[in-house]
Scaffold this motif. Structure first.
Motif, PDB file in Angstrom:
ATOM      1  N   SER A 103       0.841  -1.194   0.000  1.00 44.93           N
ATOM      2  CA  SER A 103       0.000   0.000   0.000  1.00 44.93           C
ATOM      3  C   SER A 103       0.874   1.241   0.000  1.00 44.93           C
ATOM      4  CB  SER A 103      -0.911   0.012   1.233  1.00 44.93           C
ATOM      5  OG  SER A 103      -0.140   0.057   2.416  1.00 44.93           O
ATOM      6  N   SER A 140      -8.312  -7.738  -2.889  1.00 43.67           N
ATOM      7  CA  SER A 140      -8.355  -6.769  -1.779  1.00 43.67           C
ATOM      8  C   SER A 140      -7.918  -5.372  -2.229  1.00 43.67           C
ATOM      9  CB  SER A 140      -7.463  -7.251  -0.622  1.00 43.67           C
ATOM     10  OG  SER A 140      -7.858  -8.522  -0.174  1.00 43.67           O
ATOM     11  N   GLU A 142      -8.105  -1.549  -2.724  1.00 44.06           N
ATOM     12  CA  GLU A 142      -8.751  -0.488  -1.963  1.00 44.06           C
ATOM     13  C   GLU A 142      -8.166   0.861  -2.367  1.00 44.06           C
ATOM     14  OE1 GLU A 142      -9.661   0.831   2.680  1.00 44.06           O
ATOM     15  OE2 GLU A 142      -8.346  -0.879   2.245  1.00 44.06           O
ATOM     16  N   THR A 144      -8.877   5.169  -1.582  1.00 49.15           N
ATOM     17  CA  THR A 144      -9.627   6.200  -0.847  1.00 49.15           C
ATOM     18  C   THR A 144      -9.121   7.572  -1.253  1.00 49.15           C
ATOM     19  OG1 THR A 144      -8.065   6.153   1.001  1.00 49.15           O
ATOM     20  CG2 THR A 144      -9.947   4.657   1.127  1.00 49.15           C
ATOM     21  N   GLU A 150     -14.109   5.892   0.171  1.00 45.17           N
ATOM     22  CA  GLU A 150     -13.727   4.895  -0.839  1.00 45.17           C
ATOM     23  C   GLU A 150     -13.924   5.456  -2.236  1.00 45.17           C
ATOM     24  OE1 GLU A 150     -14.852   0.351  -2.268  1.00 45.17           O
ATOM     25  OE2 GLU A 150     -15.782   1.217  -0.471  1.00 45.17           O
TER      26      GLU A 150
END
Length: 808
Positions: A103, A140, A142, A144, A150
């Protein structure tokens, strides 16, 4: 300010951070996110970079994703933030062995929406990654925005890639430093790994080429000149999936310091270079000049002393005669006195001479004994191994004598025998100098006392003792240099069929290598062998007399030291005029003597005169009965050379190594084939005939005669065979006819069959009861394709098989 990080193992985390001022928050929205790979067809050791980016302007503050991959194909190596995540944080680590979590996040808001790269993940393709398709898949996911809300995006499809075959490792399997003497051979060994080939196939690939380099300076092998490189040959597939390569170096290299490295190429790719790592020669890899370096080779100016095998008994063929040694010793039988020979038994490693009855006192103290000549040799050493059963003799003492002198104890010759092959060992024991250069030396292993292997004073009649690996070695006391000419095995100034006889007489003898070798027709200097006659028999200069020497005889056949190609002889030994026979019929010419001679080999030179092409030809030459036993046991060296235009036929038949000679009156049979009648007289001329005896001496034969027959039924008496044997077919290779011979020791049902290499039976030649004796069957392969075939004999409840080669 930007902070940098490094991976701490496969399960370590990467964290990069930085601070900046805050920016205004942007409205979250749905975005188009893509993932791409830097290569769709990587090779081993290549890094693939996965790049994640948005295709339309958006406010992305954070991205997280899990990437699944095949751990046998790739290894995760690192993360980098993209241009949209500058001065932010990065983190990545292994979640399982095949899944990495990664990430990136900003630490301040963006001032405006924008497109660009979010992060990059790097994966190293393993050096031994299997060739073929693989993929990165994602889960998974993701995203934001700056408000922590989100951001929607579509799922990321798998990224497929195809690992290509490539040369991914190259190892020089030599130690760091090596010393050899000038003129010696060094086996340079190395191995190469190509995924999708060496790990799968066990055969050589035409797309893989490996060289070793020999250079005078320790520099980058990529800078060595082309003359430094010698191509290596494929050796074998190793258990670790590598292919091993081998070639010899240093043979014609002058004294000095050199460096060895490897070079390899797969398909038409770039050269890659390999080195060694460490003294064991087991490490190594791509040459880098630090961990993987070149091997240092020092070629010493002095030559090493050659150690001769004077005589060796290993009993593997279940005979008490030597297995190898100097010709003068090959008739020396290993004997036992005062005890009883009891055949042969398991030895070290194969067979051994077995005995019992060591408790007998009829002939004095029992002993094993060997006698041999050491003429011309010194620094004599002896090796042997003994084994005993529990109640067999446990103590021996080595004694020796010269000629018929008295027996003396040999210093260091005490032997304690156990029920293994490691205790009762004599290893290179130095014999007294009195035994140097003697016509006859005898050594005996004499029983000492009555202590058995168990340490008790009780040697029983059934207690056994075995002996094996008896080897006597020595060095030339007065080495001198002599000149030889490659191919002139008998050193008489010319290369002809008689040279083949010398190969048989000196078969498997070994001696010093020439300092610098040549196989062309030019003089070559070498240390004279013991015996000196074997020096020129090593026609190819590889230090041993064997089948390879025949090649050099063929290469230089007909050469003469004085006048180039030798001239045809003028005065024939015999000449036979042949009357026309019916076309399609065969005729047979027999070469005979009125008084039998004793021989171990025979050479011949004949010519078919005045036979226009297509009328008559010599279709085959075979020895008399004297050589058939040797042919059946595969101890006969055969050589034949024909010149169709001139009609000359030359060749030889000779036993390989020492053998008692055979008595023969019928020496040769020549098979003639008549295609049609002829107008002019045709004659068969016998130009030259020579033979060897069991002492290795060569003689020219003068008193011979020729006889003609259309039946081919001339016979000599010979006793029935004592073994059932299947001989090698002759000729082999063949086209299309060959003769398969076999012998039966007792009468019985016989089946002779021919199979192809796939194991399918294609012909049954014999299926009947036959009497004991020698048998021969013609096999015609005219309807078959070229290739290897197997012929099998079922007789006396035993199965025998051999291979033959049909070449069209």
């Amino acid at each position: 300010m930007r902070a940098y990080s490094r991976i701490l193992g496969k399960t370590g985390l990467i964290l990069i951070g930085g601070l900046s001022g805050c920016f205004g928050l942007l409205q979250a929205q749905s975005v188009g996110l893509t993932a791409s790979a830097s290569s769709a067809d990587p090779i081993p050791a290549e890094v693939i970079t996965l790049t994640f980016e948005i295709e339309e302007e958006a406010d992305i503050f954070y991205m997280g994703v899990e990437v699944v991959f095949d751990e046998n194909v790739a290894t995760f190596t690192g993360i980098e933030s993209g241009d949209l995540m500058e001065e932010g944080l990065e983190i990545a680590g292994m979640l399982t062995k095949d899944r990495v979590g990664a990430s990136v996040t900003r630490t301040s808001s963006t001032e405006s929406s924008s497109t660009g790269t979010l992060m990059e993940l790097n994966f190293l393709i393993d050096g031994k990654a299997p060739a073929g398709e693989s993929a990165f898949s994602f889960s998974s996911l993701e995203l934001t925005d700056s408000k922590g809300e989100e951001v929607e995006s579509s799922d990321l499809p798998d990224l497929d890639f195809d690992v290509q075959k490539a040369l991914s490792d190259l190892v020089l399997t030599l130690p760091e430093e090596i010393e050899i003497h000038r003129g010696e051979l060094l086996d340079v060994t190395g191995k190469v790994y190509v995924n999708g080939w060496t790990d799968i196939e066990s055969i050589e690939s035409e797309d893989i080429h490996v060289w070793f380099g020999l250079n005078g300076s320790d520099t980058d092998p990529a800078d060595w000149g082309e003359s430094s490189w010698t191509q290596m040959i494929f050796d074998e597939k190793e258990s670790d999936g590598y292919h091993a390569y081998l070639e010899s170096a240093g043979y014609q290299t002058e004294a000095g310091i050199y460096f060895i490295a490897l070079r390899a190429q797969f398909e038409e790719g770039d050269f890659k270079y390999g080195g060694q790592s460490g003294v064991t020669g087991e490490g190594g890899g791509f040459w880098d000049g630090e961990e993987n370096r070149s091997t240092k080779l020092e070629v010493l100016d002095t030559s090493s002393t050659f150690v001769y095998t004077i005589v060796e008994w290993n009993f593997d063929t279940e005979t008490y005669l030597p297995w190898r040694g100097l010709p003068v010793n090959m008739g020396s039988e290993f004997v036992l006195s005062g005890a009883k020979l009891n055949g042969f038994s398991t030895g070290s490693p194969d067979r051994s001479a077995n005995s019992n009855g060591w408790n007998s006192e009829e002939d004095g103290t029992p002993y094993w004994m060997a006698s041999f000549s050491t003429e011309g040799l010194g620094n004599i050493t002896l090796s042997s191994k003994q084994y005993g059963s529990g109640t067999g003799p446990g103590k021996f003492k080595l004694q020796g004598r010269v000629a018929n002198g008295s027996w003396d104890d040999i210093p260091g010759g005490e032997i304690t025998v156990e029920s293994n092959w490691t205790a009762g060992v004599v290893d290179h024991l130095e014999l007294p100098s009195d035994y140097n250069d003697q016509a006859e030396v005898s050594i005996r292993w004499r029983l000492v006392g009555d202590i058995n292997v168990n340490g008790e004073e009780n040697i029983s009649g059934s207690g056994s003792n075995r002996i094996d690996g008896v080897i006597v070695r020595g060095e030339n006391l007065n080495p001198v240099e002599m000149s030889v000419w490659p191919g002139d095995a008998d050193n008489n100034g010319s290369v002809d069929e008689e040279d083949v006889l010398v190969l048989g007489v000196n078969w498997l003898l070994e001696g010093p290598l020439p300092i610098f070798n040549t196989i062309g027709w030019e003089e070559r200097n070498v240390e004279a062998w013991v015996p000196v006659e074997a020096t020129s028999a090593d026609t190819d200069g590889n230090g041993i007399v064997d089948h390879r020497d025949l090649k050099i005889i063929g290469l230089n056949f007909g050469q003469s030291r004085n006048s180039g190609k030798q001239q045809d002889a003028i005065e024939p030994l015999a000449e036979l005029y042949l009357e026309p026979v019916e076309p399609g019929r065969k005729g047979y010419v027999y070469v005979m003597t009125d008084s039998p001679i004793q021989l171990t080999g025979l050479s011949y030179r004949v010519q078919l005169r005045n036979a226009p092409s297509g009328q008559m030809r010599v279709e085959g030459i075979r020895p008399g009965r004297w050589a058939e036993e040797w042919m059946e046991t595969e101890h006969l060296l055969s050589y034949n050379r024909q010149d169709i235009e001139s009609g000359w036929v030359e060749g030889a038949f000779v036993h390989l190594g020492f053998t008692p000679d055979k008595s023969a009156g019928l020496l040769l049979t020549l098979e003639l084939n008549s295609e049609r009648n002829w107008a002019e007289p045709v004659s068969l001329l016998l130009d030259r005939l020579s033979y060897t005896d069991q002492s290795g001496h060569k003689h020219s034969l003068k008193d011979v005669r020729l006889e003609f027959s259309e039946t081919g039924d001339m016979r000599e008496y010979r006793p029935p065979p004592n073994k059932t044997l299947l001989a090698q077919n002759y000729p082999n290779p063949f086209n299309p006819n060959t003769i398969i011979r076999y012998s039966l020791s007792v009468p019985g049902d016989v089946r002779l069959e021919v199979y192809n290499i796939a194991g399918r039976r294609i012909n049954t030649l014999i299926n009947q009861r036959q009497e004991a004796g020698y048998h021969a069957v013609n096999f015609n392969g005219s309807g078959l394709a070229s290739g290897i075939y197997i012929y099998r004999l079922l007789a006396n409840e035993q199965v025998y098989s051999k291979r033959m080669l049909l070449v069209k």
